[in-house]
Design a protein around this motif. Structure first.
Motif, PDB file in Angstrom:
ATOM      1  N   ASN A 203      -0.427   3.977  -2.491  1.00  0.00           N
ATOM      2  CA  ASN A 203      -0.413   5.092  -3.520  1.00  0.00           C
ATOM      3  C   ASN A 203       0.914   5.855  -3.560  1.00  0.00           C
ATOM      4  O   ASN A 203       1.646   5.963  -2.900  1.00  0.00           O
ATOM      5  CB  ASN A 203      -1.456   6.019  -3.126  1.00  0.00           C
ATOM      6  CG  ASN A 203      -2.927   5.467  -3.154  1.00  0.00           C
ATOM      7  OD1 ASN A 203      -3.324   4.792  -3.909  1.00  0.00           O
ATOM      8  ND2 ASN A 203      -3.557   5.585  -1.828  1.00  0.00           N
ATOM      9  N   VAL A 204       0.956   6.354  -4.967  1.00  0.00           N
ATOM     10  CA  VAL A 204       2.507   7.097  -5.361  1.00  0.00           C
ATOM     11  C   VAL A 204       1.754   8.444  -5.762  1.00  0.00           C
ATOM     12  O   VAL A 204       0.821   8.710  -6.595  1.00  0.00           O
ATOM     13  CB  VAL A 204       3.128   6.392  -6.382  1.00  0.00           C
ATOM     14  CG1 VAL A 204       4.360   7.143  -6.929  1.00  0.00           C
ATOM     15  CG2 VAL A 204       3.486   4.932  -6.012  1.00  0.00           C
ATOM     16  N   PHE A 205       2.602   9.335  -5.342  1.00  0.00           N
ATOM     17  CA  PHE A 205       2.410  10.884  -5.558  1.00  0.00           C
ATOM     18  C   PHE A 205       3.697  11.380  -5.914  1.00  0.00           C
ATOM     19  O   PHE A 205       4.995  11.275  -5.221  1.00  0.00           O
ATOM     20  CB  PHE A 205       1.873  11.689  -4.394  1.00  0.00           C
ATOM     21  CG  PHE A 205       1.587  13.100  -4.566  1.00  0.00           C
ATOM     22  CD1 PHE A 205       0.307  13.256  -4.922  1.00  0.00           C
ATOM     23  CD2 PHE A 205       2.520  13.959  -4.214  1.00  0.00           C
ATOM     24  CE1 PHE A 205       0.209  14.708  -5.158  1.00  0.00           C
ATOM     25  CE2 PHE A 205       2.102  15.316  -4.330  1.00  0.00           C
ATOM     26  CZ  PHE A 205       1.039  15.563  -5.006  1.00  0.00           C
ATOM     27  N   SER A 206       3.826  12.027  -7.085  1.00  0.00           N
ATOM     28  CA  SER A 206       4.972  12.259  -7.468  1.00  0.00           C
ATOM     29  C   SER A 206       4.615  13.948  -8.034  1.00  0.00           C
ATOM     30  O   SER A 206       3.708  14.093  -8.611  1.00  0.00           O
ATOM     31  CB  SER A 206       5.594  11.800  -8.941  1.00  0.00           C
ATOM     32  OG  SER A 206       5.929  10.379  -8.561  1.00  0.00           O
TER      33      SER A 206
ATOM     34  N   THR B 280       9.123  11.811  -5.140  1.00  0.00           N
ATOM     35  CA  THR B 280       8.066  10.728  -5.242  1.00  0.00           C
ATOM     36  C   THR B 280       7.924  10.162  -3.976  1.00  0.00           C
ATOM     37  O   THR B 280       8.681   9.857  -3.218  1.00  0.00           O
ATOM     38  CB  THR B 280       8.687   9.594  -5.993  1.00  0.00           C
ATOM     39  OG1 THR B 280       9.033  10.118  -7.460  1.00  0.00           O
ATOM     40  CG2 THR B 280       7.800   8.437  -6.368  1.00  0.00           C
ATOM     41  N   PHE B 281       6.604  10.133  -3.640  1.00  0.00           N
ATOM     42  CA  PHE B 281       6.139   9.645  -1.979  1.00  0.00           C
ATOM     43  C   PHE B 281       5.391   8.414  -2.734  1.00  0.00           C
ATOM     44  O   PHE B 281       4.324   8.298  -3.095  1.00  0.00           O
ATOM     45  CB  PHE B 281       5.329  10.891  -1.701  1.00  0.00           C
ATOM     46  CG  PHE B 281       5.820  12.106  -1.315  1.00  0.00           C
ATOM     47  CD1 PHE B 281       6.508  12.364  -0.136  1.00  0.00           C
ATOM     48  CD2 PHE B 281       5.733  13.079  -2.176  1.00  0.00           C
ATOM     49  CE1 PHE B 281       7.248  13.576   0.385  1.00  0.00           C
ATOM     50  CE2 PHE B 281       6.477  14.177  -2.019  1.00  0.00           C
ATOM     51  CZ  PHE B 281       7.318  14.585  -0.799  1.00  0.00           C
ATOM     52  N   ARG B 282       5.380   7.484  -1.791  1.00  0.00           N
ATOM     53  CA  ARG B 282       4.595   6.370  -1.486  1.00  0.00           C
ATOM     54  C   ARG B 282       3.970   6.359  -0.336  1.00  0.00           C
ATOM     55  O   ARG B 282       4.474   6.377   0.818  1.00  0.00           O
ATOM     56  CB  ARG B 282       5.552   4.775  -1.521  1.00  0.00           C
ATOM     57  CG  ARG B 282       6.139   5.005  -2.833  1.00  0.00           C
ATOM     58  CD  ARG B 282       6.853   3.449  -2.733  1.00  0.00           C
ATOM     59  NE  ARG B 282       7.321   2.703  -1.762  1.00  0.00           N
ATOM     60  CZ  ARG B 282       8.668   2.921  -1.022  1.00  0.00           C
ATOM     61  NH1 ARG B 282       9.503   3.593  -1.709  1.00  0.00           N
ATOM     62  NH2 ARG B 282       9.039   2.466  -0.040  1.00  0.00           N
ATOM     63  N   VAL B 283       2.546   6.483  -0.302  1.00  0.00           N
ATOM     64  CA  VAL B 283       1.652   6.571   0.818  1.00  0.00           C
ATOM     65  C   VAL B 283       1.201   5.243   1.122  1.00  0.00           C
ATOM     66  O   VAL B 283       0.103   4.651   0.429  1.00  0.00           O
ATOM     67  CB  VAL B 283       0.877   7.919   0.521  1.00  0.00           C
ATOM     68  CG1 VAL B 283      -0.062   8.149   1.746  1.00  0.00           C
ATOM     69  CG2 VAL B 283       1.407   8.820   0.030  1.00  0.00           C
ATOM     70  N   GLY B 284       1.142   4.797   2.536  1.00  0.00           N
ATOM     71  CA  GLY B 284       0.442   3.581   2.894  1.00  0.00           C
ATOM     72  C   GLY B 284       0.492   3.829   4.336  1.00  0.00           C
ATOM     73  O   GLY B 284      -0.023   4.792   4.847  1.00  0.00           O
TER      74      GLY B 284
END
Length: 117
Positions: free
Chosen positions: A2-5, A61-65
């Motif tokens: 998931n991406v969170f910005s 920008t965060f990539r969450v996994g």
């Protein structure tokens, strides 16, 4: 993954909000309390580096996994404040997260910072 910005002004009023947000993302990624605190410190120090390099706002920008990747990009450029405390920020990032990538212009001004934990 998931991406969170988010985009934020680089002033103290919003640092607490960002730390709380990053803490939540660390929880989603399964970080323990100590690792989450280290990651929050890294995000804060990276924002301070961008601020001291003359930016008045930043995009995060965060990539969450299975891991949590973060890229911080300075926006709304101004004159850098050439503050020696950047060395402390660089040292903290290196000690707490290890592999940090800095994108710089030809003068050495930091434009973006990326790391993964």
């Amino acid at each position: 993954m998931n991406v969170f910005s988010i985009k934020m002004p680089l002033n103290g009023e919003y640092m607490t909000t960002v730390r709380l947000t990053v803490g939540g993302l660390c929880s989603v990624a399964g970080f323990d309390v100590d690792s989450a605190e280290d990651y929050k410190v890294c995000v804060t120090e990276a924002l301070l580096i961008l601020q001291r390099n003359g930016f008045s706002s930043a995009s995060l920008t965060f990539r969450v996994g299975e891991t949590l990747a973060c890229k911080l990009v300075g926006e709304d450029a101004g004159a850098p404040s050439m503050d020696e405390t950047d060395e402390i920020s660089y040292a903290l990032l290196s000690a707490l997260i290890g592999n940090v990538e800095y994108e710089k212009d030809e003068t050495g001004k930091v434009l973006a910072i990326a790391f993964e934990g």
